[in-house]
Design a protein around this motif. Sequence first.
Motif, mmCIF file in Angstrom:
data_model
loop_
_atom_site.group_PDB
_atom_site.id
_atom_site.type_symbol
_atom_site.label_atom_id
_atom_site.label_comp_id
_atom_site.label_asym_id
_atom_site.label_seq_id
_atom_site.Cartn_x
_atom_site.Cartn_y
_atom_site.Cartn_z
ATOM 1 N N MET A 4 0.849 -1.183 0.000
ATOM 2 C CA MET A 4 0.000 0.000 0.000
ATOM 3 C C MET A 4 0.887 1.236 0.000
ATOM 4 O O MET A 4 1.767 1.378 0.841
ATOM 5 N N LYS A 5 0.647 2.124 -0.938
ATOM 6 C CA LYS A 5 1.471 3.320 -1.103
ATOM 7 C C LYS A 5 0.704 4.543 -0.593
ATOM 8 O O LYS A 5 -0.394 4.843 -1.072
ATOM 9 N N LEU A 6 1.306 5.242 0.382
ATOM 10 C CA LEU A 6 0.670 6.410 0.978
ATOM 11 C C LEU A 6 1.618 7.602 0.999
ATOM 12 O O LEU A 6 2.837 7.431 1.099
ATOM 13 N N ASP A 7 1.046 8.796 0.935
ATOM 14 C CA ASP A 7 1.779 10.027 1.209
ATOM 15 C C ASP A 7 1.477 10.379 2.658
ATOM 16 O O ASP A 7 0.337 10.694 3.012
ATOM 17 N N MET A 8 2.497 10.305 3.518
ATOM 18 C CA MET A 8 2.294 10.437 4.957
ATOM 19 C C MET A 8 2.570 11.843 5.485
ATOM 20 O O MET A 8 2.717 12.031 6.696
ATOM 21 N N HIS A 9 2.643 12.814 4.582
ATOM 22 C CA HIS A 9 2.817 14.204 5.027
ATOM 23 C C HIS A 9 2.115 15.105 4.018
ATOM 24 O O HIS A 9 2.716 15.569 3.053
ATOM 25 N N CYS A 10 0.816 15.347 4.260
ATOM 26 C CA CYS A 10 0.000 16.095 3.297
ATOM 27 C C CYS A 10 -0.644 17.326 3.939
ATOM 28 O O CYS A 10 -1.228 17.239 5.025
ATOM 29 N N HIS A 11 -0.556 18.433 3.240
ATOM 30 C CA HIS A 11 -1.211 19.668 3.681
ATOM 31 C C HIS A 11 -2.377 19.983 2.755
ATOM 32 O O HIS A 11 -2.431 19.521 1.612
ATOM 33 N N GLY A 51 6.818 12.396 -2.227
ATOM 34 C CA GLY A 51 7.354 11.496 -1.205
ATOM 35 C C GLY A 51 6.339 10.412 -0.887
ATOM 36 O O GLY A 51 5.128 10.633 -0.985
ATOM 37 N N TYR A 52 6.808 9.223 -0.503
ATOM 38 C CA TYR A 52 5.870 8.124 -0.267
ATOM 39 C C TYR A 52 6.332 7.220 0.868
ATOM 40 O O TYR A 52 7.500 7.200 1.268
ATOM 41 N N MET A 64 8.783 1.219 3.872
ATOM 42 C CA MET A 64 9.781 1.631 2.885
ATOM 43 C C MET A 64 9.436 3.039 2.432
ATOM 44 O O MET A 64 8.279 3.319 2.098
ATOM 45 N N VAL A 65 10.423 3.926 2.449
ATOM 46 C CA VAL A 65 10.154 5.319 2.107
ATOM 47 C C VAL A 65 11.087 5.792 0.993
ATOM 48 O O VAL A 65 12.159 5.231 0.770
ATOM 49 N N GLY A 66 10.653 6.835 0.295
ATOM 50 C CA GLY A 66 11.475 7.398 -0.772
ATOM 51 C C GLY A 66 10.712 8.470 -1.522
ATOM 52 O O GLY A 66 9.646 8.920 -1.087
ATOM 53 N N GLY A 67 11.249 8.878 -2.655
ATOM 54 C CA GLY A 67 10.573 9.886 -3.462
ATOM 55 C C GLY A 67 11.537 10.690 -4.308
ATOM 56 O O GLY A 67 12.684 10.284 -4.551
ATOM 57 N N ILE A 68 11.057 11.848 -4.720
ATOM 58 C CA ILE A 68 11.826 12.766 -5.556
ATOM 59 C C ILE A 68 11.907 14.112 -4.847
ATOM 60 O O ILE A 68 10.897 14.616 -4.340
ATOM 61 N N HIS A 69 13.096 14.677 -4.809
ATOM 62 C CA HIS A 69 13.263 15.972 -4.145
ATOM 63 C C HIS A 69 12.493 17.062 -4.885
ATOM 64 O O HIS A 69 12.613 17.227 -6.100
ATOM 65 N N TYR A 70 11.669 17.809 -4.132
ATOM 66 C CA TYR A 70 10.907 18.916 -4.704
ATOM 67 C C TYR A 70 11.753 20.189 -4.590
ATOM 68 O O TYR A 70 12.053 20.652 -3.491
ATOM 69 N N GLU A 71 12.142 20.740 -5.733
ATOM 70 C CA GLU A 71 13.114 21.830 -5.754
ATOM 71 C C GLU A 71 12.497 23.227 -5.714
ATOM 72 O O GLU A 71 13.223 24.219 -5.614
ATOM 73 N N HIS A 72 11.174 23.316 -5.787
ATOM 74 C CA HIS A 72 10.543 24.633 -5.912
ATOM 75 C C HIS A 72 9.882 25.095 -4.622
ATOM 76 O O HIS A 72 8.828 25.732 -4.639
ATOM 77 N N THR A 73 10.503 24.758 -3.501
ATOM 78 C CA THR A 73 9.973 25.205 -2.227
ATOM 79 C C THR A 73 10.194 26.702 -2.059
ATOM 80 O O THR A 73 11.054 27.312 -2.716
ATOM 81 N N THR A 74 9.439 27.286 -1.151
ATOM 82 C CA THR A 74 9.572 28.720 -0.877
ATOM 83 C C THR A 74 10.961 29.046 -0.355
ATOM 84 O O THR A 74 11.568 30.054 -0.731
ATOM 85 N N LYS A 75 11.501 28.169 0.513
ATOM 86 C CA LYS A 75 12.823 28.456 1.080
ATOM 87 C C LYS A 75 13.906 28.418 0.004
ATOM 88 O O LYS A 75 14.877 29.174 0.074
#
Length: 278
Positions: free
Chosen positions: A1-8, A182-183, A207-218
């Motif tokens: 089961m694939k989940l995004d565990m940090h969602c706003h 991220g997943y 198991m966790v992983g993903g792709i770095h999101y480069e367009h953050t505000t910071k």
Amino acid sequence: MKLDMHCHTKEGSPDCKFELLENIRLLKEKGFHGMLITDHDSYKAYRYYKKLSEKPQDFVVLKGIEYDTIDAGHMIIVMPTGVKLPILELRGLPVLLLVEIVHHYGGIIGPAHPCGEKFLSIRSTLRDKIAGNIYRKFDFVEGYNACEDADSNMRAMRLAKEYDLPCFGGSDSHKPDGAGFGYTILQENITSETDLINYILSGKPTMVGGIHYEHTTKAKLGRVNKVLVYSFWLYNKSSALLRRKARNLELMENHIIESIRASRRNRSKYISIDRSAD
């Protein structure tokens, strides 16, 4: 089961740019089976979701929260299904007290992006320097956050390994173009918060992983972002002081309720003993 565990969501986080249903649609398109809503100090989005007459099919929406402590940065919290703790929507509790409250009511807690920015992450706080054993009280660590760089996530995973804790992974996205970056993959189907808690506490693998999101505000602000970080710290401190009275009242109310319940249990026990004696 694939989940995004940090969602706003826009419904629950004032700094988020897209709504819950849009987030769900984007995650489903990317092959996700569910999500954990982790808005900042708010369950508004989940309350909105529960009131929907028609809910998305074949997709699990779990209730969580990203809590702003006064001394240890952000914490991700999941409470058992049906447990309602209004105090978790009042930011600013110290982390040790927060852990005790969460565990008392059967929930799980772990640091979000533990090796991230100052004031927002436990490894950058005074609490971490004073009480390294705090990690033994946690139930998991966010090992992969798509908005953090590779070094930050690598150190987070080392932290999880050092204390033998499972990892959460999530996008932490506040914009639609970062949804699902991220997943977390679990080996069993999860249909509720209680299922997730039992899975984590039983020591089953994640198991966790993903792709770095480069367009953050910071990333866009560069050095100017430090001003925002310090501004957030001041905001967090002032909010904690303003809400202390409300938190104390909530704690007192919970204590009274637990005392009444304990008294009723004891009274029922004595009544059953007396009846058996007769």
